[in-house]
Design a protein around this motif. Structure first.
Motif, PDB file in Angstrom:
ATOM      1  N   VAL A  38       0.848  -1.190   0.000  1.00 20.84           N
ATOM      2  CA  VAL A  38       0.000   0.000   0.000  1.00 20.84           C
ATOM      3  C   VAL A  38       0.883   1.240   0.000  1.00 20.84           C
ATOM      4  CG1 VAL A  38      -1.760   1.279   1.283  1.00 20.84           C
ATOM      5  CG2 VAL A  38      -1.822  -1.217   1.234  1.00 20.84           C
ATOM      6  N   PRO A  39       0.727   2.128  -0.970  1.00 17.73           N
ATOM      7  CA  PRO A  39       1.544   3.342  -0.986  1.00 17.73           C
ATOM      8  C   PRO A  39       1.390   4.142   0.300  1.00 17.73           C
ATOM      9  CG  PRO A  39       0.356   3.080  -3.057  1.00 17.73           C
ATOM     10  CD  PRO A  39      -0.192   2.048  -2.117  1.00 17.73           C
ATOM     11  N   GLY A  40       2.509   4.699   0.752  1.00 17.96           N
ATOM     12  CA  GLY A  40       2.491   5.506   1.961  1.00 17.96           C
ATOM     13  C   GLY A  40       2.835   4.734   3.204  1.00 17.96           C
ATOM     14  N   TYR A  41       3.054   3.424   3.076  1.00 18.07           N
ATOM     15  CA  TYR A  41       3.393   2.588   4.221  1.00 18.07           C
ATOM     16  C   TYR A  41       4.662   1.801   3.910  1.00 18.07           C
ATOM     17  CZ  TYR A  41      -1.306   3.505   5.954  1.00 18.07           C
ATOM     18  OH  TYR A  41      -2.442   4.117   6.402  1.00 18.07           O
ATOM     19  N   ALA A  42       5.533   1.687   4.889  1.00 18.20           N
ATOM     20  CA  ALA A  42       6.762   0.905   4.753  1.00 18.20           C
ATOM     21  C   ALA A  42       6.634  -0.364   5.576  1.00 18.20           C
ATOM     22  CB  ALA A  42       7.963   1.719   5.223  1.00 18.20           C
ATOM     23  N   GLU A  43       6.818  -1.519   4.922  1.00 21.84           N
ATOM     24  CA  GLU A  43       6.693  -2.792   5.624  1.00 21.84           C
ATOM     25  C   GLU A  43       7.828  -2.975   6.610  1.00 21.84           C
ATOM     26  OE1 GLU A  43       6.864  -7.462   4.357  1.00 21.84           O
ATOM     27  OE2 GLU A  43       5.596  -6.114   3.152  1.00 21.84           O
ATOM     28  N   VAL A  44       7.500  -3.404   7.825  1.00 16.31           N
ATOM     29  CA  VAL A  44       8.493  -3.599   8.880  1.00 16.31           C
ATOM     30  C   VAL A  44       8.800  -5.078   9.078  1.00 16.31           C
ATOM     31  CG1 VAL A  44       8.980  -3.262  11.333  1.00 16.31           C
ATOM     32  CG2 VAL A  44       7.823  -1.462  10.029  1.00 16.31           C
TER      33      VAL A  44
ATOM     34  N   GLU B 200       4.395   6.236   6.715  1.00 20.12           N
ATOM     35  CA  GLU B 200       5.577   7.073   6.479  1.00 20.12           C
ATOM     36  C   GLU B 200       5.378   8.516   6.915  1.00 20.12           C
ATOM     37  OE1 GLU B 200       6.087   6.360   2.344  1.00 20.12           O
ATOM     38  OE2 GLU B 200       7.305   4.552   2.633  1.00 20.12           O
ATOM     39  N   ALA B 201       4.166   9.027   6.768  1.00 20.79           N
ATOM     40  CA  ALA B 201       3.945  10.438   7.100  1.00 20.79           C
ATOM     41  C   ALA B 201       3.918  10.690   8.597  1.00 20.79           C
ATOM     42  CB  ALA B 201       2.643  10.925   6.461  1.00 20.79           C
ATOM     43  N   SER B 202       3.372   9.750   9.379  1.00 21.47           N
ATOM     44  CA  SER B 202       3.213   9.981  10.807  1.00 21.47           C
ATOM     45  C   SER B 202       4.111   9.121  11.680  1.00 21.47           C
ATOM     46  CB  SER B 202       1.752   9.710  11.211  1.00 21.47           C
ATOM     47  OG  SER B 202       1.460   8.332  11.059  1.00 21.47           O
ATOM     48  N   GLY B 203       4.676   8.070  11.107  1.00 25.86           N
ATOM     49  CA  GLY B 203       5.510   7.163  11.884  1.00 25.86           C
ATOM     50  C   GLY B 203       4.714   6.173  12.717  1.00 25.86           C
ATOM     51  N   LYS B 204       3.414   6.179  12.589  1.00 27.40           N
ATOM     52  CA  LYS B 204       2.579   5.257  13.360  1.00 27.40           C
ATOM     53  C   LYS B 204       2.611   3.863  12.750  1.00 27.40           C
ATOM     54  CE  LYS B 204       1.024   8.304  16.323  1.00 27.40           C
ATOM     55  NZ  LYS B 204       1.320   8.208  17.766  1.00 27.40           N
ATOM     56  N   MET B 205       2.431   2.865  13.607  1.00 28.87           N
ATOM     57  CA  MET B 205       2.459   1.478  13.165  1.00 28.87           C
ATOM     58  C   MET B 205       1.033   0.972  12.938  1.00 28.87           C
ATOM     59  SD  MET B 205       5.711   0.971  13.200  1.00 28.87           S
ATOM     60  CE  MET B 205       6.018  -0.802  13.165  1.00 28.87           C
ATOM     61  N   VAL B 206       0.874   0.177  11.891  1.00 28.50           N
ATOM     62  CA  VAL B 206      -0.402  -0.433  11.571  1.00 28.50           C
ATOM     63  C   VAL B 206      -0.171  -1.888  11.191  1.00 28.50           C
ATOM     64  CG1 VAL B 206      -1.423   1.723  10.752  1.00 28.50           C
ATOM     65  CG2 VAL B 206      -0.276   0.209   9.124  1.00 28.50           C
ATOM     66  N   ALA B 207      -1.231  -2.641  11.157  1.00 25.32           N
ATOM     67  CA  ALA B 207      -1.198  -3.993  10.603  1.00 25.32           C
ATOM     68  C   ALA B 207      -1.922  -3.949   9.271  1.00 25.32           C
ATOM     69  CB  ALA B 207      -1.870  -4.977  11.543  1.00 25.32           C
ATOM     70  N   ILE B 208      -1.290  -4.501   8.226  1.00 24.27           N
ATOM     71  CA  ILE B 208      -1.904  -4.517   6.894  1.00 24.27           C
ATOM     72  C   ILE B 208      -2.098  -5.969   6.472  1.00 24.27           C
ATOM     73  CG2 ILE B 208      -1.731  -3.823   4.495  1.00 24.27           C
ATOM     74  CD1 ILE B 208       0.002  -1.514   5.305  1.00 24.27           C
ATOM     75  N   LYS B 209      -3.292  -6.278   6.111  1.00 23.11           N
ATOM     76  CA  LYS B 209      -3.611  -7.624   5.648  1.00 23.11           C
ATOM     77  C   LYS B 209      -3.796  -7.573   4.141  1.00 23.11           C
ATOM     78  CE  LYS B 209      -6.267 -10.005   8.199  1.00 23.11           C
ATOM     79  NZ  LYS B 209      -7.437 -10.528   8.943  1.00 23.11           N
ATOM     80  N   TYR B 210      -2.930  -8.278   3.408  1.00 29.01           N
ATOM     81  CA  TYR B 210      -2.990  -8.318   1.952  1.00 29.01           C
ATOM     82  C   TYR B 210      -3.780  -9.554   1.511  1.00 29.01           C
ATOM     83  CZ  TYR B 210       0.522  -4.644   1.774  1.00 29.01           C
ATOM     84  OH  TYR B 210       1.204  -3.456   1.902  1.00 29.01           O
ATOM     85  N   LEU B 211      -4.727  -9.361   0.625  1.00 26.91           N
ATOM     86  CA  LEU B 211      -5.586 -10.439   0.141  1.00 26.91           C
ATOM     87  C   LEU B 211      -5.287 -10.703  -1.330  1.00 26.91           C
ATOM     88  CD1 LEU B 211      -8.912  -9.093   1.686  1.00 26.91           C
ATOM     89  CD2 LEU B 211      -7.164 -10.515   2.759  1.00 26.91           C
ATOM     90  N   ARG B 212      -5.205 -11.942  -1.691  1.00 26.72           N
ATOM     91  CA  ARG B 212      -4.883 -12.301  -3.061  1.00 26.72           C
ATOM     92  C   ARG B 212      -6.020 -11.915  -4.011  1.00 26.72           C
ATOM     93  NH1 ARG B 212      -0.361 -15.383  -3.019  1.00 26.72           N
ATOM     94  NH2 ARG B 212       0.105 -16.547  -1.109  1.00 26.72           N
ATOM     95  N   ALA B 213      -5.619 -11.526  -5.225  1.00 32.41           N
ATOM     96  CA  ALA B 213      -6.600 -11.033  -6.205  1.00 32.41           C
ATOM     97  C   ALA B 213      -7.612 -12.088  -6.591  1.00 32.41           C
ATOM     98  CB  ALA B 213      -5.864 -10.528  -7.454  1.00 32.41           C
TER      99      ALA B 213
ATOM    100  N   THR C 207       0.065   1.600  -9.363  1.00 31.01           N
ATOM    101  CA  THR C 207       0.985   2.728  -9.335  1.00 31.01           C
ATOM    102  C   THR C 207       0.259   3.949  -8.833  1.00 31.01           C
ATOM    103  OG1 THR C 207       0.427   3.350 -11.578  1.00 31.01           O
ATOM    104  CG2 THR C 207       2.268   1.805 -11.293  1.00 31.01           C
ATOM    105  N   GLY C 208       1.036   4.977  -8.455  1.00 34.25           N
ATOM    106  CA  GLY C 208       0.434   6.193  -7.933  1.00 34.25           C
ATOM    107  C   GLY C 208       0.139   6.072  -6.468  1.00 34.25           C
ATOM    108  N   VAL C 209      -0.386   7.144  -5.913  1.00 31.41           N
ATOM    109  CA  VAL C 209      -0.662   7.202  -4.481  1.00 31.41           C
ATOM    110  C   VAL C 209      -2.027   6.557  -4.226  1.00 31.41           C
ATOM    111  CG1 VAL C 209      -0.929   8.741  -2.527  1.00 31.41           C
ATOM    112  CG2 VAL C 209       0.699   9.291  -4.334  1.00 31.41           C
ATOM    113  N   THR C 210      -1.996   5.345  -3.659  1.00 26.43           N
ATOM    114  CA  THR C 210      -3.199   4.531  -3.499  1.00 26.43           C
ATOM    115  C   THR C 210      -4.005   4.625  -4.796  1.00 26.43           C
ATOM    116  OG1 THR C 210      -3.167   5.316  -1.240  1.00 26.43           O
ATOM    117  CG2 THR C 210      -4.997   3.937  -1.820  1.00 26.43           C
ATOM    118  N   ALA C 211      -3.266   4.413  -5.902  1.00 26.81           N
ATOM    119  CA  ALA C 211      -3.770   4.790  -7.203  1.00 26.81           C
ATOM    120  C   ALA C 211      -5.028   4.060  -7.619  1.00 26.81           C
ATOM    121  CB  ALA C 211      -2.682   4.558  -8.248  1.00 26.81           C
TER     122      ALA C 211
END
Length: 758
Positions: free
Chosen positions: A7-13, A30-43, A318-322
């Protein structure tokens, strides 16, 4: 899915888990430094329209949940490469992980988890969402000492059937049966998990799902390993019949706190969370979530690199959450499987929810045994599913189930009476409570139902323990319709109830009985009027009634009206041909019928005998609400006519082309001269001609010719609180024929009490 996409705007840790559906990662905004959990789902899991629609519906169901006890969803991103859920990252572990590590929790700790979970369920229930899959893997215990609900993958609207699915070890009997999910369904599952926390094993275990279903449906809960102080809580929360469980999760919290304080002191919750926080912190330290100790959690990173609901697709990832197809910023519990295994698939988007399922009605049954008294029960009642409004559906289902709940409670209270209970025990008798339900009539606007309450008991053998009952529910509002919602106002009077009694009597087996009165006076015949019973009451039918295809079915309890107890009860059907003119037009619409013309005979029968003058010809009509009385010439048919702020009737003779209209209104403050001016302007504006007009403080009179050439005469009397009026319209060619009838009705017209509004 391309595993390199993010997801654009987030860096995986770090990676928190992987599975067949995709992966869960810990990421930094990246903008706030806050941590989140991201769940990626297959297409591929979004390519199936059925699955995609269910994802959108689930997100819609959860869109209103706001709770500190539910893990938050910050964003949903969908691209051709897949989809991702951006969620609150909680430094903690699942209850399942805690149980694997500790097997049995201290009672205070188990109670603390149950309370937090119940509060989360209550917040979901408040917006009509039932979880339907509460289990240890879906409860997250944080290092700070709190629990959060996760994974609403099987959630449905309260009262909606959904799939017969869930986690079998924790499924309530009604869920096994495929019945609609209700808050009590979640209460049962939460109590099962609580049982496991304090005993180290599930309440029921079996080799097959059918065996497990039988145990949940009929076996008593084994209580040997449960601390004695907690047994009442578990027995109530795991009652087979949802009616015997707490009605809401909030109500169960009240019970829980009272039991916990009594058994473990006022600081029980603080001690419980202290123990849980220490265990959760120790287990969290072994996972990448330990990084949250210094990085912090994301409060609401929704401004991620400019992502927004208005973003449009600019390419494949591509793009910001394009390629955002939709975005739902809702507080929902979606962190299913984080450190507990498994990945939940709940995409969202701005797509509208699927069209609501059509409303359907099905009979449900609840059977069981009272845990403390010699009572068994087998109760049948209708429930609705589908329809556009979850809140209305819940009100409807509550109303439809209320008669059997009330019935069971009355038997419970009767058996619990010490002398009755002693007799039952001496005789070795178990009271069998039975109710059967039957749908009398269903239209798009209403549902009418009859219940037959029966009892197997030698001790409780009196006739009054066995009786029928009926109710009618407005399907647009979920409200039970009472007499004032069904009958015209003039019928809800002493005279109106006499009319109803007269019409019912020929359809009964033996008519309405007579009862003795004071010595020296003739016997009194009972009536359907509640006000005539010894206890008195309003002028409404003293019988429940429902509506069939043929007419209204009155469930008359003769002993309740004053007849001999041996008279029992009788179902009496009053055909619509004899009923329609007694009913409100709007109720007739709900029945799917057209408002009829009320007969003058009916109107006269419902009139007030003290205010009606003797008839000169034809009959009289008195309006019970406003009290005005008019003479009705022979050959005229009646129909309702409703002026603003009032009520009236129109009588028509089609052969003569003549109409007589009478009315009453609550028009305090209007001057007769002003009303006369309005009538003049209306007549002349339509091309008519006024030949006579007069107004004083008591009212006005006007006559002349309408624009169509017909003669008209109108008089309206005014008082401090209301008015009463009369208007004739007829062809000029019929003047000779109508001079005398018009004169008679004008002279006989009595306006009633105008000193007050009605």
């Amino acid at each position: 899915m391309n595993d390199t996409w993010s997801v654009p705007g987030y860096a995986e840790v770090d990676v928190l888990g992987t599975g067949g559906f995709g992966r869960v990662v810990l990421a930094k905004h990246e903008a706030s430094g806050k941590m989140v959990a991201i769940k990626y789902l297959r297409a591929e899991f979004l390519a199936d329209p059925r699955i995609a629609d269910s994802f959108r519906r689930e997100a819609w169901l959860l869109s209103g949940v706001r709770s500190p006890h539910v893990v938050r969803l910050f964003d949903f991103v969908e691209t051709p490469q897949g989809a991702a859920l951006v969620m609150e990252a909680v430094p903690g572990v699942s209850l399942r992980a805690l149980l694997v590590a500790e097997n049995v929790l201290a009672p205070e700790a188990a109670l603390a988890i149950l309370k937090g979970s119940l509060l989360g369920l209550a917040d979901a229930h408040a917006v009509g969402v039932v979880h339907r899959d509460y289990k240890p893997g879906n409860v997250l215990v944080s290092r700070e000492g709190e629990s959060k609900l996760v994974d609403f993958g099987l959630a449905t609207l309260d009262g909606h059937n959904g799939l017969t699915a869930g986690s079998p070890s924790y499924m309530a009997p009604e869920q096994w049966a495929g019945q609609p999910g209700v808050p009590a369904t979640d209460v049962y599952a939460a109590t099962c998990v609580f049982y496991q926390c304090v005993t180290g094993h599930r309440p029921f275990e079996a080799d097959t799902s059918e065996q497990l279903r039988a145990l949940h449906g009929g076996a008593p809960v084994p209580m040997d390993a449960v601390p004695e102080a907690l047994r009442p809580l578990i027995l109530r929360g795991m009652a087979k019949d949802p009616a015997w469980r707490p009605a809401t999760a909030h109500a169960f919290v009240t019970d829980l706190e009272a039991i916990a304080r009594k058994a473990y002191g006022k600081n029980w919750e603080k001690r419980g969370w202290k123990r849980l926080a220490a265990s959760a912190a120790a287990l969290t330290a072994l996972t990448p979530l330990a990084l949250l100790t210094t990085a912090g959690t994301a409060a609401a990173p929704l401004a991620a690199a400019g992502a927004g609901a208005g973003a449009t697709a600019t390419g494949a990832g591509t793009g910001v959450t394009a390629a955002v197809v939709g975005k739902i910023a809702i507080a929902v519990a979606i962190l299913g499987g984080l450190v507990a295994g498994g990945l939940l698939l709940i995409p969202g988007g701005d797509d509208p929810p699927a069209p609501p399922a059509p409303l359907t009605v099905a009979l449900q049954s609840t059977t069981g045994r009272d845990p403390a008294l010699p009572i068994t029960y087998d109760l049948q009642y209708p429930q609705v599913s589908g329809g556009p409004d979850a809140a209305v559906r819940q009100r409807t289902n509550d109303a439809l189930k209320a008669p059997v709940d009330k019935r069971l409670k009355s038997i419970h209270d009767g058996v619990a009476e010490p002398s009755t209970l002693e007799r039952l025990r001496q005789d070795g008798e178990t009271v069998g409570v039975r109710t059967t339900a039957r749908v009398l009539r269903q239209t798009p606007g209403l549902l009418s139902v009859r219940y037959d309450h029966d009892l197997d008991s030698d001790v409780l053998s009196h006739t009054t323990w066995r009786f029928p009952e009926a109710l009618t529910v407005d399907l647009a509002t979920g409200q039970v319709l009472g007499p004032k919602d069904i009958f015209r106002p003039e019928i809800l009077t002493a005279a109106g109830m006499r009319t109803l009694t007269q019409r019912l009597s020929p359809h009964t087996k033996n008519g309405f009985c007579t009862v003795p009165t004071v010595e020296g006076y003739p016997e009194r015949r009972v009536s359907i009027d509640t006000a005539d019973r010894p206890a008195g009451g309003d002028h409404v039918p003293a019988a429940t009634f429902g509506f069939t295809e043929a007419g209204a079915e009155f469930e008359i309890l003769w002993y309740d009206l004053g007849c001999a107890t041996e008279a029992g009860n009788e179902s009496v059907v009053l055909p619509y041909a004899e009923l329609d003119d007694l009913l409100l037009p709007k109720f007739l619409t709900l029945l799917g019928k057209t408002a009829p013309s009320a007969s003058p005979t009916t109107s006269a029968a419902s009139s007030s005998s003290t205010s009606a003058p003797p008839p000169v010809a034809g009959d009289t009509y008195t309006n019970a609400r406003f009290g005005f009385t008019t003479l009705v010439p022979p050959g005229y048919t009646a129909s309702s006519w409703v002026p603003e702020n009032g009520e009236g009737m129109r009588f028509t003779n089609a052969a003569l082309g003549a109409t007589l209209t009478v009315w009453g209104t609550n028009s305090a403050g209007v001057r007769p001269s002003d009303k006369l001016a309005q009538v003049v302007a209306s007549v002349e504006g339509d091309g008519g001609r006024v030949t006579f007009r007069n107004a004083d403080r008591n009212g006005y009179t006007i006559s002349g010719f309408q624009g169509d050439g017909k003669i008209f005469y109108e008089h309206e009397a005014f008082g401090a609180g209301s008015t009463a009026g009369l208007r004739w319209v007829y062809p000029a060619a019929r003047k000779t024929d109508l001079d005398q009838p018009v004169t008679d009705t004008v002279e006989a017209f009595k306006p009633g009490d105008l000193s007050r509004p009605h």
